[in-house]
Write a protein that holds these residues in place. Structure first.
Motif, PDB file in Angstrom:
ATOM      1  N   SER A 330      -5.028 -27.237 -52.451  1.00  0.00           N
ATOM      2  CA  SER A 330      -4.706 -28.646 -52.663  1.00  0.00           C
ATOM      3  C   SER A 330      -4.599 -29.401 -51.346  1.00  0.00           C
ATOM      4  N   LYS A 331      -4.542 -30.727 -51.439  1.00  0.00           N
ATOM      5  CA  LYS A 331      -4.604 -31.587 -50.263  1.00  0.00           C
ATOM      6  C   LYS A 331      -3.495 -31.295 -49.260  1.00  0.00           C
ATOM      7  N   ASP A 332      -2.308 -30.928 -49.718  1.00  0.00           N
ATOM      8  CA  ASP A 332      -1.228 -30.657 -48.771  1.00  0.00           C
ATOM      9  C   ASP A 332      -1.559 -29.452 -47.893  1.00  0.00           C
ATOM     10  N   PHE A 333      -2.187 -28.443 -48.464  1.00  0.00           N
ATOM     11  CA  PHE A 333      -2.635 -27.299 -47.664  1.00  0.00           C
ATOM     12  C   PHE A 333      -3.783 -27.696 -46.734  1.00  0.00           C
ATOM     13  N   VAL A 334      -4.746 -28.423 -47.274  1.00  0.00           N
ATOM     14  CA  VAL A 334      -5.900 -28.863 -46.467  1.00  0.00           C
ATOM     15  C   VAL A 334      -5.424 -29.667 -45.271  1.00  0.00           C
ATOM     16  N   ASP A 335      -4.517 -30.598 -45.503  1.00  0.00           N
ATOM     17  CA  ASP A 335      -4.028 -31.460 -44.419  1.00  0.00           C
ATOM     18  C   ASP A 335      -3.260 -30.663 -43.376  1.00  0.00           C
ATOM     19  N   ALA A 336      -2.442 -29.702 -43.816  1.00  0.00           N
ATOM     20  CA  ALA A 336      -1.688 -28.879 -42.871  1.00  0.00           C
ATOM     21  C   ALA A 336      -2.633 -28.038 -42.019  1.00  0.00           C
ATOM     22  N   GLN A 337      -3.636 -27.453 -42.661  1.00  0.00           N
ATOM     23  CA  GLN A 337      -4.591 -26.612 -41.936  1.00  0.00           C
ATOM     24  C   GLN A 337      -5.363 -27.430 -40.906  1.00  0.00           C
ATOM     25  N   PHE A 338      -5.802 -28.626 -41.299  1.00  0.00           N
ATOM     26  CA  PHE A 338      -6.563 -29.457 -40.368  1.00  0.00           C
ATOM     27  C   PHE A 338      -5.682 -29.992 -39.245  1.00  0.00           C
ATOM     28  N   ALA A 339      -4.464 -30.380 -39.562  1.00  0.00           N
ATOM     29  CA  ALA A 339      -3.571 -30.918 -38.527  1.00  0.00           C
ATOM     30  C   ALA A 339      -3.383 -29.920 -37.395  1.00  0.00           C
ATOM     31  N   PHE A 340      -3.349 -28.627 -37.746  1.00  0.00           N
ATOM     32  CA  PHE A 340      -3.180 -27.625 -36.696  1.00  0.00           C
ATOM     33  C   PHE A 340      -4.513 -27.255 -36.055  1.00  0.00           C
ATOM     34  N   HIS A 341      -5.440 -26.727 -36.845  1.00  0.00           N
ATOM     35  CA  HIS A 341      -6.702 -26.241 -36.278  1.00  0.00           C
ATOM     36  C   HIS A 341      -7.593 -27.379 -35.782  1.00  0.00           C
ATOM     37  N   GLY A 342      -7.616 -28.478 -36.532  1.00  0.00           N
ATOM     38  CA  GLY A 342      -8.498 -29.569 -36.159  1.00  0.00           C
ATOM     39  C   GLY A 342      -7.931 -30.459 -35.074  1.00  0.00           C
ATOM     40  N   THR A 343      -6.699 -30.941 -35.277  1.00  0.00           N
ATOM     41  CA  THR A 343      -6.126 -31.899 -34.327  1.00  0.00           C
ATOM     42  C   THR A 343      -5.407 -31.218 -33.171  1.00  0.00           C
ATOM     43  N   GLU A 344      -4.469 -30.335 -33.465  1.00  0.00           N
ATOM     44  CA  GLU A 344      -3.679 -29.710 -32.405  1.00  0.00           C
ATOM     45  C   GLU A 344      -4.543 -28.862 -31.482  1.00  0.00           C
ATOM     46  N   LEU A 345      -5.349 -27.976 -32.017  1.00  0.00           N
ATOM     47  CA  LEU A 345      -6.123 -27.053 -31.180  1.00  0.00           C
ATOM     48  C   LEU A 345      -7.432 -27.635 -30.680  1.00  0.00           C
ATOM     49  N   SER A 346      -8.003 -28.580 -31.420  1.00  0.00           N
ATOM     50  CA  SER A 346      -9.329 -29.089 -31.052  1.00  0.00           C
ATOM     51  C   SER A 346      -9.339 -30.565 -30.692  1.00  0.00           C
ATOM     52  N   GLY A 347      -8.270 -31.296 -31.028  1.00  0.00           N
ATOM     53  CA  GLY A 347      -8.199 -32.702 -30.654  1.00  0.00           C
ATOM     54  C   GLY A 347      -8.905 -33.649 -31.605  1.00  0.00           C
ATOM     55  N   THR A 348      -9.366 -33.171 -32.743  1.00  0.00           N
ATOM     56  CA  THR A 348     -10.117 -33.997 -33.681  1.00  0.00           C
ATOM     57  C   THR A 348      -9.166 -34.893 -34.481  1.00  0.00           C
ATOM     58  N   PRO A 349      -9.372 -36.225 -34.459  1.00  0.00           N
ATOM     59  CA  PRO A 349      -8.423 -37.123 -35.134  1.00  0.00           C
ATOM     60  C   PRO A 349      -8.426 -37.009 -36.655  1.00  0.00           C
ATOM     61  N   GLN A 350      -9.609 -36.847 -37.256  1.00  0.00           N
ATOM     62  CA  GLN A 350      -9.632 -36.822 -38.721  1.00  0.00           C
ATOM     63  C   GLN A 350     -10.586 -35.750 -39.229  1.00  0.00           C
ATOM     64  N   ASN A 351     -10.281 -35.282 -40.427  1.00  0.00           N
ATOM     65  CA  ASN A 351     -11.081 -34.224 -41.031  1.00  0.00           C
ATOM     66  C   ASN A 351     -12.467 -34.752 -41.391  1.00  0.00           C
ATOM     67  N   GLN A 352     -13.430 -33.850 -41.464  1.00  0.00           N
ATOM     68  CA  GLN A 352     -14.765 -34.247 -41.895  1.00  0.00           C
ATOM     69  C   GLN A 352     -14.731 -34.699 -43.345  1.00  0.00           C
ATOM     70  N   PRO A 353     -15.644 -35.582 -43.735  1.00  0.00           N
ATOM     71  CA  PRO A 353     -15.750 -35.925 -45.155  1.00  0.00           C
ATOM     72  C   PRO A 353     -15.922 -34.654 -45.981  1.00  0.00           C
ATOM     73  N   ARG A 354     -15.439 -34.706 -47.201  1.00  0.00           N
ATOM     74  CA  ARG A 354     -15.469 -33.490 -48.012  1.00  0.00           C
ATOM     75  C   ARG A 354     -16.891 -32.963 -48.193  1.00  0.00           C
TER      76      ARG A 354
END
Length: 685
Positions: A330-354
């Motif tokens: 679900s979205k809460d898991f997706v957002d948590a995973q991206f916030a860490f791997h995408g933003t924190e570790l990689s610096g990416t502001p927003q997730n890719q379109p689905r």
């Protein structure tokens, strides 16, 4: 051992294919090679984007900025990217094309790739299920009555793509490349590598704090109590794993990582881990021999497993499961995973379109089913023929260069030429497509589809044990923007999607094509003769076929290249690791030499024309610089420097400073920043 041209843009699935015919690539090079065809090239007037240059910069001071400075200043990294450059631009094209294929497939009753894609795109269904799809796995972890039972559960998780303390796979036996063997390697960290746990660096300390918060969030979302304290205990456990693991530069040494163990050796050399239960659950219970890449790490991790409370090990397995499959929940898991791997570790502001994430999922999980359609639509026979011609000339140029080497003994040169003659180049796509008939894809079952896809690939590889080597197998899909060298197969492989502008454009000036895809081809070819590839013979066997004198002279040159790259500082206080990146830096160096030779051969003795004021040699080096146009966000640049054997784009461009012809082409003089005295330039090939 397999080396790629660039850091992987997405995970890959090993592919299977029939053996390809091997043409006579040591025949004399054809004049013209891959000539330009009628029509305007994609970039500029001759295949290079001159508008992206900054001509106010001297080439000898900063060749990257001279060739790409305006592009660097005006290009914005998309919000869903951690970096952006020519590779990413092509990947976006590949994603868009593949999206069309998958959306068409959705309209076809019974299409597995269509159902797989549709199951990911149904976001409402994923949100409604929450963590329910992975609850049975979490329950099995909790139910493990002892460490042997937990080890068996970890093995089951490994089979569906979930990280455990040890990587498990099947590949060729490096010293007996006619046989498959089970292979193990160190694994099990949630952060990118050991340095993230151990280095005294404020940025990495911030990552560590964020990682504990992320694990806390995952456990909380899964309904687990005391999440913060349990996350801290997992972090302590993983930190101890990091302490016993090998440094990245050591894991690329083919001799160091070749360690053959018997089944009994695991208990004798790495006591404390329930190897019997683990092997049985992996499907490896009857195997007699294994390759273990990092023996001391295995001994250390086994002891840690024995010394760590069962409850902490269960929490560790739980978090590894949630982390790997969060993107499908679900979205809460997706957002948590991206916030860490995408933003924190990689610096990416927003997730890719689905849709992009869905395309990547299906392309990885059923890559050749998608690739078969992709090739039919986007890789015409004339593109393959033109690429074949370029490969022919590059290999011919290498064949002419080897006899002229002053540092290699004559006997070794003959073996090197024999290895070159035994080469198998693979261009575009496999000649036999993978059969997915036994893979079950169910409408509306996203997590189940991902698990079955991962399990299908695991079992496909497991089934290789005891079977003949499939020398037609591919390790990338046709849609990937990459290339690789496979030492045990003695092959170089170029997927269809990289054979496009700016790497290769049939309508572009040949000099630009040789500076682009020509260097890529030379890069992969030369990997077979670099500090690790040279250890494999014409049949792909790990063996010592160089003389000690060859090795000594070779190492004296490569040590200079290590020192050269150690001095580069992409971020303040963060230097390139010259030892870790040596193989890739050498391959760029060799690719420039061999491809330029091939370019000259293609001219058939005629002078290259001047186009828009640029000589042929200038266009060649500009073509090379163009493919390395890349902008990075700081976190992903830090991650690349710490973990990746490929140097960043600017440092790969700077390789030209070792080339005498570059100095002549751009009139580079002493006192300019990139200038190296002739005796400091590294010219191995």
């Amino acid at each position: 051992m397999r080396l790629t041209f660039v850091a992987l843009l997405a995970s890959t699935v090993l592919a299977g294919a029939a053996p390809a015919a091997t043409p006579d690539f040591l025949a004399p090079a054809t004049t013209g090679g891959a000539p330009a065809v009628a029509g305007a090239p994609t970039y500029g007037t001759f295949g290079f984007d001159t508008a992206g240059m900054d001509k106010s910069v001297k080439p000898g001071d900063d060749f990257y900025s001279y060739a790409s400075g305006t592009w660097q200043k005006t290009t914005e990294i998309p919000a869903d990217r951690s970096s952006y450059g020519m590779f990413h631009k092509l990947q976006d094209l590949s994603l868009a094309r593949t999206r069309g294929i998958l959306e068409d497939a959705q309209k076809q009753p019974g299409s597995k790739i269509g159902m797989f894609y549709a199951s990911f795109m149904d976001e409402k269904a994923a949100d409604a299920k929450g963590a329910t799809p992975v609850k049975p796995w979490l329950a099995d972890i909790k139910a493990a009555k002892d460490k042997a039972a937990l080890a068996a559960e970890m093995a089951k998780l490994n089979r569906i793509g979930i990280t455990t303390p040890f990587y498990t796979g099947v590949g060729q036996d490096d010293k007996n490349p006619d046989a498959y063997i089970a292979q193990f390697g160190q694994d099990g960290l949630g952060l990118p590598n050991r340095d993230y746990y151990l280095k005294d660096d404020p940025a990495l300390a911030k990552n560590r704090t964020a990682y504990v918060a992320y694990m806390t969030r995952l456990l909380t979302l899964a309904g687990e109590p005391n999440a913060a304290a349990r996350a801290q205990a997992i972090m302590a456990f993983e930190t101890e794993i990091a302490k016993v693991q090998w440094a990245p530069e050591d894991t690329r040494d083919a001799d160091k990582v070749y360690n053959k163990w018997s089944a009994a050796d695991f208990d004798a050399k790495a006591p404390g881990f329930p190897w019997g239960a683990y092997m049985t659950a992996l499907g490896l219970g009857g195997q007699k021999a294994f390759l273990v890449a990092e023996p001391t790490a295995f001994a250390g991790e086994a002891k840690l497993f024995a010394d760590t409370p069962l409850a902490v090990l269960k929490d560790y397995a739980t978090v590894r499961t949630l982390d790997e499959y969060a993107r499908y929940l679900s979205k809460d898991f997706v957002d948590a995973q991206f916030a860490f791997h995408g933003t924190e570790l990689s610096g990416t502001p927003q997730n890719q379109p689905r849709w992009k994430r869905g395309v990547s999922l299906v392309s990885n999980g059923m890559g050749e089913a998608v690739g078969q359609v992709y090739v039919a639509k986007y890789f015409p026979p004339e593109a393959k023929a033109a690429a074949d011609a370029l490969v022919h000339n590059i290999i011919a140029a290498m064949g002419q260069r080897i006899p002229k080497l002053t540092w290699m003994d004559d006997a070794t040169k003959q073996k090197a030429l024999a290895k070159l003659a035994a080469f198998t180049p693979k261009i575009g796509y496999p000649t036999k497509w993978r059969d997915y008939s036994t893979l079950v894809i169910k409408p509306g079952d996203l997590v189940g589809n991902v698990a079955r896809s991962n399990g299908f690939e695991y079992q496909r590889n497991l089934n290789k044990l005891g079977q003949p080597i499939d020398r037609g197998e591919w390790g990338m899909t046709p849609m990937e923007i990459n290339a690789y060298a496979n030492f045990s197969m003695n092959e170089i492989v170029f997927p269809a999607a990289i054979l496009q502008p700016p790497f290769f454009d049939p309508k572009a000036d040949p000099a630009v094509n040789y500076g682009g895809i020509g260097v890529v081809i030379g890069h992969e070819l030369s990997h077979h003769f670099d500090d690790q590839g040279r250890k494999y013979d014409a049949h792909g066997a790990l063996t010592d076929w160089w003389t000690p004198q060859d090795v000594s002279r070779f190492t004296a040159m490569t040590d200079k290249l290590v020192a050269q790259y150690d001095a580069y500082e992409p971020l303040p206080g963060l230097h390139v690791n010259g030892k870790l990146t040596l193989g890739e830096n050498m391959a760029d160096l060799a690719g420039l030499s061999v491809s330029h030779d091939a370019y000259e051969l293609s001219l058939g003795g005629k002078d290259a024309p001047v186009i828009d004021g640029f000589t042929g040699d200038q266009r060649f080096y500009l073509g090379y610089a163009q493919v390395w146009r890349t902008k990075y966000r700081d976190p992903i640049l830090r991650q690349q420097v710490l973990t990746n054997p490929h140097s960043p784009g600017q440092q790969r461009t700077d390789e030209v400073r070792n080339k005498d012809l570059w100095y002549k082409a751009f009139d580079v003089k002493p006192g300019e920043k990139l200038y190296l005295p002739p005796d400091q330039r590294v010219n191995v090939w």
